[in-house]
Design an enzyme around this catalytic site. Structure first.
Site, PDB file in Angstrom:
ATOM      1  N   TYR A   1       0.707  -1.203  -0.208  1.00 24.56           N
ATOM      2  CA  TYR A   1      -0.009  -0.054   0.037  1.00 24.56           C
ATOM      3  C   TYR A   1       0.817   1.216  -0.104  1.00 24.56           C
ATOM      4  O   TYR A   1       0.443   2.163  -0.462  1.00 24.56           O
ATOM      5  CB  TYR A   1      -1.040  -0.018   1.268  1.00 24.56           C
TER       6      TYR A   1
ATOM      7  N   GLU B   1      -7.395 -28.248   7.031  1.00 22.58           N
ATOM      8  CA  GLU B   1      -7.026 -27.339   5.890  1.00 22.58           C
ATOM      9  C   GLU B   1      -7.666 -26.212   5.866  1.00 22.58           C
ATOM     10  O   GLU B   1      -6.998 -25.182   5.710  1.00 22.58           O
ATOM     11  CB  GLU B   1      -7.609 -28.347   4.698  1.00 22.58           C
TER      12      GLU B   1
ATOM     13  N   ASP C   1      -9.110 -31.877   2.448  1.00 23.91           N
ATOM     14  CA  ASP C   1      -9.942 -32.494   1.520  1.00 23.91           C
ATOM     15  C   ASP C   1      -9.512 -33.534   0.705  1.00 23.91           C
ATOM     16  O   ASP C   1      -8.135 -33.631   0.318  1.00 23.91           O
ATOM     17  CB  ASP C   1     -10.263 -31.524   0.533  1.00 23.91           C
TER      18      ASP C   1
END
Length: 387
Positions: free
Chosen positions: A133, A223, A275
């Site tokens: 930024y 996860e 997963d």
């Protein structure tokens, strides 16, 4: 509880400051000699040598190897390094001010070095997000169109200076969470209590934690945040007497450091549940074997004792979990994972089964309330059913 000795990094900071000044001085000398600046550095870190080669313009041919990196795309070349006996010892990356798009990318590396120089002198830190930024002004707007440009520039400067990226005091924004019976005391006397609702933000471990207190018997890494919060609702840390950790997808450095610390210093077993898809397996591999981006930091980040608890593709039929076909992107990722040198027969067997379909953790956790905590995880851990 264990106490961790506070590391005095004064000498190392002084070396990095000197190194930045040395590189900057050499670049200025190149410019004053009417040469376009170029810098090169080894892609394989050598902690016994801090020498950087400043190469002459046109030293390399135009047939450079492709580098899959936004920051150095069309601005760098890669050349094989050899030992004096002609045996290949690694690769060298060259940042060339003369190449197309090279000026802005070279300038971004110099901007990162300047920021690191200031931070090292004052012994302070800022986030890479904050630096990104700070560059959003009319003079530097084109240097970093995206956050990843800054992230990659930090990694390249770290390679140039022969240090870990976080040692530049430009740290990534923290995102990992930990919950359970765990208390961390930091060098500034702050205390991180992970028993707070929703879990505590994981601080950067490097030279920052002076003591660790826990009565947990294991670490369970999940996860994603949604499953982390679901397990908290089920009171998983108390039921399994574990420290629950999530990196919210691909883990940041702080999360990986905590997992490694708990495994090696506290000697706690670490289980990972992801997963049953290629990206879940890839995330598990980052914890266990390390990542390609930070391959040089494998020793301080990878945790080889990580155990893949689930969800295993071979379990999906028995669990009655619904699966969906893999996409082309999934199959590409799967093939990439299968080709890695650390793949064992047990891993490859699960990956082969995965080609028939994938499933998320939620497809298992939705069977009944607390099924994931009280039945699936409990039985898997008790039966040592992991890879």
């Amino acid at each position: 509880m264990i106490d961790i000795p506070v590391v005095d990094n004064t000498e190392f900071r002084a070396q990095l400051i000197s190194r930045i000044e040395e590189v900057t001085s050499t670049i200025i000398q190149q410019i004053c000699s009417d040469r376009l600046p170029q810098i090169s550095y080894s892609l394989v870190r050598n902690y016994t040598s801090m020498e950087t080669e400043i190469v002459e313009e046109n030293y390399f041919s135009d047939c450079a190897l492709n580098v899959n990196s936004y920051l150095l795309e069309e601005a760098t070349q890669v050349e094989e390094e050899s030992t004096q006996n002609g045996v290949q010892s690694g690769k060298k990356r060259v940042s060339n001010f003369a190449r197309r798009k090279g000026k802005d990318k070279f300038a971004l590396m110099m901007t990162v070095m300047a920021a690191a120089h200031r931070l090292l002198i004052t012994n302070t830190t800022v986030t890479r997000r904050s630096l990104y930024y700070d560059l959003k002004n009319e003079n530097t707007l084109n240097l970093a169109p995206e956050q990843r440009c800054v992230d990659q520039a930090v990694n390249h400067v770290a390679n140039l200076l022969n240090c870990a990226p976080w040692e530049l005091n430009l740290v990534p924004t923290l995102k990992g969470l930990a919950a359970g019976e765990l208390t961390l005391t930091l060098t500034d006397n702050r205390v991180v209590d992970c028993k707070v609702p929703g879990g505590a933000l994981i601080p950067l471990m490097a030279s920052n934690v002076v003591s660790v207190r826990t009565r947990a018997k294991m670490v369970l890494v999940v996860e994603k945040d949604a499953v982390f919060q679901k397990l908290l609702e089920d009171d998983c840390p108390s039921f399994l007497n574990c420290i629950l950790v999530t990196g919210k997808g691909y883990p940041d450095v702080a999360t990986r450091m905590l997992v490694k610390l708990l495994s090696e210093k506290m000697e706690l077993p670490v289980y990972v549940i992801v997963d049953a898809d290629p990206f879940g397996v890839d995330i598990m591999c980052v914890y266990r074997f390390g990542s390609a981006i930070l391959s040089k930091e494998k020793e301080s980040l990878a945790c080889p004792k990580v155990r893949w608890l689930g969800i295993h593709p071979s379990e999906l039929i028995a669990l009655g979990a619904s699966t969906v076909p893999l996409t082309g992107f999934d199959l590409s990722k799967l093939s990439s994972i299968e080709s890695r040198p650390y793949m064992t027969p047990a891993f490859l067997k699960e990956l082969e089964i995965m080609r028939t379909g994938k499933a998320e953790i939620e497809s298992v956790s939705s069977f009944s309330r607390k099924f994931l905590t009280a039945t699936y995880l409990h039985c898997k851990i008790k039966g040592d059913d992991y890879i």
